[in-house]
Design a protein around this motif. Structure first.
Motif, PDB file in Angstrom:
ATOM      1  N   ALA A 100       0.853  -1.205   0.000  1.00  0.00           N
ATOM      2  CA  ALA A 100       0.000   0.000   0.000  1.00  0.00           C
ATOM      3  C   ALA A 100       0.879   1.241   0.000  1.00  0.00           C
ATOM      4  O   ALA A 100       1.808   1.356   0.806  1.00  0.00           O
ATOM      5  N   PRO A 101       0.601   2.214  -0.884  1.00  0.00           N
ATOM      6  CA  PRO A 101       1.444   3.413  -0.958  1.00  0.00           C
ATOM      7  C   PRO A 101       1.224   4.379   0.197  1.00  0.00           C
ATOM      8  O   PRO A 101       2.102   5.178   0.510  1.00  0.00           O
ATOM      9  N   PHE A 102       0.045   4.336   0.817  1.00  0.00           N
ATOM     10  CA  PHE A 102      -0.252   5.199   1.964  1.00  0.00           C
ATOM     11  C   PHE A 102      -1.433   4.602   2.722  1.00  0.00           C
ATOM     12  O   PHE A 102      -2.042   3.622   2.279  1.00  0.00           O
ATOM     13  N   ASP A 103      -1.721   5.180   3.889  1.00  0.00           N
ATOM     14  CA  ASP A 103      -2.891   4.731   4.657  1.00  0.00           C
ATOM     15  C   ASP A 103      -4.147   4.989   3.834  1.00  0.00           C
ATOM     16  O   ASP A 103      -4.353   6.121   3.358  1.00  0.00           O
ATOM     17  N   GLY A 104      -4.978   3.978   3.699  1.00  0.00           N
ATOM     18  CA  GLY A 104      -6.136   4.214   2.863  1.00  0.00           C
ATOM     19  C   GLY A 104      -7.167   3.110   2.932  1.00  0.00           C
ATOM     20  O   GLY A 104      -7.089   2.166   3.732  1.00  0.00           O
ATOM     21  N   LEU A 105      -8.148   3.255   2.041  1.00  0.00           N
ATOM     22  CA  LEU A 105      -9.274   2.326   1.926  1.00  0.00           C
ATOM     23  C   LEU A 105      -9.246   1.719   0.531  1.00  0.00           C
ATOM     24  O   LEU A 105      -9.219   2.451  -0.468  1.00  0.00           O
ATOM     25  N   ILE A 106      -9.253   0.388   0.451  1.00  0.00           N
ATOM     26  CA  ILE A 106      -9.282  -0.284  -0.844  1.00  0.00           C
ATOM     27  C   ILE A 106     -10.692  -0.160  -1.426  1.00  0.00           C
ATOM     28  O   ILE A 106     -11.666  -0.589  -0.806  1.00  0.00           O
ATOM     29  N   THR A 107     -10.786   0.418  -2.606  1.00  0.00           N
ATOM     30  CA  THR A 107     -12.096   0.598  -3.235  1.00  0.00           C
ATOM     31  C   THR A 107     -12.264  -0.231  -4.508  1.00  0.00           C
ATOM     32  O   THR A 107     -13.380  -0.410  -4.967  1.00  0.00           O
ATOM     33  N   GLU A 108     -11.147  -0.723  -5.079  1.00  0.00           N
ATOM     34  CA  GLU A 108     -11.231  -1.570  -6.264  1.00  0.00           C
ATOM     35  C   GLU A 108     -10.150  -2.650  -6.173  1.00  0.00           C
ATOM     36  O   GLU A 108      -9.070  -2.409  -5.641  1.00  0.00           O
ATOM     37  N   LYS A 109     -10.461  -3.833  -6.723  1.00  0.00           N
ATOM     38  CA  LYS A 109      -9.507  -4.941  -6.782  1.00  0.00           C
ATOM     39  C   LYS A 109      -9.755  -5.715  -8.074  1.00  0.00           C
ATOM     40  O   LYS A 109     -10.879  -6.116  -8.358  1.00  0.00           O
ATOM     41  N   HIS A 110      -8.676  -5.887  -8.873  1.00  0.00           N
ATOM     42  CA  HIS A 110      -8.850  -6.456 -10.207  1.00  0.00           C
ATOM     43  C   HIS A 110      -8.047  -7.734 -10.423  1.00  0.00           C
ATOM     44  O   HIS A 110      -7.956  -8.201 -11.560  1.00  0.00           O
ATOM     45  N   ILE A 111      -7.424  -8.317  -9.398  1.00  0.00           N
ATOM     46  CA  ILE A 111      -6.596  -9.507  -9.584  1.00  0.00           C
ATOM     47  C   ILE A 111      -7.010 -10.594  -8.604  1.00  0.00           C
ATOM     48  O   ILE A 111      -7.661 -10.328  -7.587  1.00  0.00           O
ATOM     49  N   ASN A 112      -6.593 -11.812  -8.936  1.00  0.00           N
ATOM     50  CA  ASN A 112      -6.752 -12.958  -8.049  1.00  0.00           C
ATOM     51  C   ASN A 112      -5.522 -13.848  -8.218  1.00  0.00           C
ATOM     52  O   ASN A 112      -4.666 -13.612  -9.092  1.00  0.00           O
ATOM     53  N   VAL A 113      -5.414 -14.863  -7.388  1.00  0.00           N
ATOM     54  CA  VAL A 113      -4.288 -15.798  -7.482  1.00  0.00           C
ATOM     55  C   VAL A 113      -4.297 -16.444  -8.869  1.00  0.00           C
ATOM     56  O   VAL A 113      -5.327 -16.923  -9.348  1.00  0.00           O
ATOM     57  N   GLY A 114      -3.148 -16.437  -9.510  1.00  0.00           N
ATOM     58  CA  GLY A 114      -3.025 -17.015 -10.848  1.00  0.00           C
ATOM     59  C   GLY A 114      -3.163 -16.004 -11.967  1.00  0.00           C
ATOM     60  O   GLY A 114      -2.900 -16.345 -13.130  1.00  0.00           O
ATOM     61  N   SER A 115      -3.573 -14.804 -11.679  1.00  0.00           N
ATOM     62  CA  SER A 115      -3.698 -13.780 -12.710  1.00  0.00           C
ATOM     63  C   SER A 115      -2.310 -13.383 -13.215  1.00  0.00           C
ATOM     64  O   SER A 115      -1.357 -13.271 -12.442  1.00  0.00           O
TER      65      SER A 115
END
Length: 407
Positions: A184-199
Motif C-alpha cells: 500500500a502506498p499510503f494509509d487508505g481504503l481499498i475501493t477496487e480490486k482487479h486480480i486474483n491468485v493465478g492472474s
C-alpha cells in the motif's frame, strides 16, 4: 245656469288642482346638504431599526478523498498470493503487503547480477595489478615518452565502467525482486480490486484503487456574488457540514476552509470552494468511539460563515417592489424610496442603503397607490429588537438567480 255649470265646472276643477300643485311645489321644504367625509387609507407600518446581521452561505458537495491512487505493478508475472487485506472495503496502512508475484525468475536475475558484479570487480583488480607492473617496467623511460596505453590506464577505466554497470544491474535486480511484493502506498481504503491468485499482470497494469483516509476533500459551489461575502482569510471562515442518512439523526462535522480553485466554472458560472475534513473515518480513535464517520461519497450540505452585514435593515420581501418601498413621512404622506438590497433569503431582504433610522415603512402596498397620498398609520412591532438579535437564526443565502438579483 245649469248649462254654464255643466260646461265650465271641469275646467274650474282642473285649474283649482293646478293652483294647488303650484302652491305645494313653491312651499316645499329644501333638503339639507350633507358634506361627504373623505375616506383616509390606513397603512400598517414598522419603524426602521438598523442592526448587524450574521449569516451563512449554503452550499452542497460530495465527500471525496484528498489523495487517491491506482495500485499498479512495476514488473510482470503471475500472482502467487493475495493478502486478505487486499479486498474492497478494507483499511490498510502504508507498507502493508497486498499481493505477491512469482519471484523465481527475478531471484535468478539477482543472482546473475551479483555474479556479473563479482566478475567485473575481479577483472578490475587484475587490470589494476597489470597497471602497477606496467608502471614499474617503464620507470626507466622518460615520463614524456610514457603512453597512457602502455600504463594500461584506458584498460583500467574500462574495467571501472564495467563494475559500475554491474552495480547498476544488481540494484535493478534487487528492486525488481522487491517489486514482486505489492504494498500500500499510503494509509487508505481499498475501493477496487482487479486480480486474483493465478492472474498474469504486465508492467503498468492496474491492480486496484486506494483512497487515502487521512483527509477528505469537498468541493462546494457558490455564486461569485455570494463569494464576495466570504472572508479572504481561511482562518476566519468556519465551515460546518451536515448529513442525514436514511432518516437518521443529523450528523455534523467541522471542516477547514482551504481556499478556492481560483477559476469560475465556464458551464455553471460557479466558484468552487475547497474544504478538508481530517481523519474522516476516525481511524485514530478506538472502534467504540467512532460515532460520526464521514464516508466517501456522502452528499453533504455546508454552512459557510460569511462576513456580517453591518447597519442593515431587514424587511419582508413583499414590502419591496422593483427595489422600492413605501414610506410614510412625518406629515402623514406616502412616498416611494429606492433602496439597495445587500442579500435576500426566502422570506426577507436585507437593505444596506436607502433607509434611515426611525423612518416608517409600509408593510403592505396600497391599491392604486399615488405618491403623496395622506394616510393613517398603525405602528407594528419592531422588526428586530436588539435584545433578540442573539436569538435570531443566521441568515441563509440562496444561490438562485432570483436571490442574486435581489428579487
Amino acid at each position: 245656469m245649469n248649462v254654464f255649470i255643466r260646461r265650465y265646472l271641469p275646467v274650474m276643477i282642473l285649474l283649482l288642482f293646478v293652483a294647488l300643485s303650484v302652491g305645494l311645489f313653491l312651499n316645499r321644504s329644501q333638503p339639507q346638504q350633507k358634506v361627504a367625509e373623505a375616506i383616509m387609507p390606513v397603512l400598517e407600518v414598522v419603524a426602521i431599526k438598523k442592526q448587524q446581521y450574521p449569516f451563512d452561505i449554503n452550499s452542497y458537495g460530495m465527500v471525496q478523498p484528498k489523495h487517491q491512487a491506482e495500485i499498479v505493478v512495476q514488473v510482470s508475472g503471475i500472482v502467487d498470493r493475495v493478502a486478505p487485506l487486499f479486498a474492497v472495503g478494507q483499511f490498510v496502512r502504508k507498507g502493508d503487503i497486498l499481493a505477491y508475484l512469482d519471484d523465481d525468475d527475478y531471484h535468478a536475475d539477482l543472482a546473475q547480477a551479483r555474479a556479473t558484479l563479482a566478475q567485473a570487480k575481479a577483472l578490475l583488480e587484475q587490470e589494476i595489478a597489470r597497471g602497477i607492473v606496467a608502471k614499474k617496467s617503464l620507470r626507466n623511460i622518460a615520463t614524456a615518452k610514457q603512453s597512457a596505453l602502455g600504463l594500461r590506464i584506458p584498460q583500467r577505466q574500462q574495467q571501472q565502467a564495467n563494475v559500475k554497470f554491474a552495480q547498476a544491474a544488481l540494484a535493478r535486480a534487487q528492486r525488481n525482486v522487491m517489486r514482486t511484493i505489492i504494498t500500500a502506498p499510503f494509509d487508505g481504503l481499498i475501493t477496487e480490486k482487479h486480480i486474483n491468485v493465478g492472474s498474469h499482470v504486465n508492467i503498468g497494469e492496474q491492480l486496484g484503487m486506494i483512497y487515502g483516509t487521512d483527509m477528505a476533500r469537498i468541493r462546494l459551489p457558490v455564486t461569485p456574488q455570494a463569494f464576495s461575502f466570504i472572508d479572504s482569510n481561511p482562518l476566519n471562515t468556519s465551515v460546518t457540514l451536515s448529513s442525514q442518512p436514511h432518516a437518521q439523526a443529523v450528523q455534523q462535522w467541522s471542516a477547514r476552509f482551504i481556499g478556492t480553485e481560483e477559476v469560475i466554472d465556464p458551464q455553471t458560472r460557479m466558484i468552487y470552494l475547497l474544504v478538508d475534513v481530517t481523519d474522516p473515518y476516525q481511524l485514530t480513535l478506538p472502534n467504540q468511539q467512532r460515532t460520526e464517520v464521514l464516508n466517501f461519497g456522502t452528499f453533504v450540505t455546508a454552512k459557510i460563515a460569511a462576513k456580517p452585514i453591518a447597519n442593515a435593515v431587514r424587511l419582508q420581501r413583499h414590502m419591496i417592489r422593483n427595489e422600492h418601498v413605501v414610506l410614510v413621512g412625518a406629515n402623514g404622506r406616502t412616498q416611494m424610496r429606492k433602496v439597495e438590497i445587500a442579500r435576500t433569503d426566502l422570506e426577507h431582504a436585507y437593505i444596506s442603503a436607502g433607509l434611515d433610522e426611525g423612518e416608517l415603512v409600509s408593510i403592505t402596498w396600497p391599491d392604486n397607490h399615488l405618491e403623496g397620498t395622506t394616510v393613517k398609520t398603525v405602528l407594528n412591532k419592531p422588526l428586530l429588537r436588539s435584545t433578540d438579535l442573539k436569538q435570531q437564526p443566521a441568515l441563509t443565502v440562496i444561490h438562485s438567480k432570483v436571490a442574486d438579483n435581489g428579487e
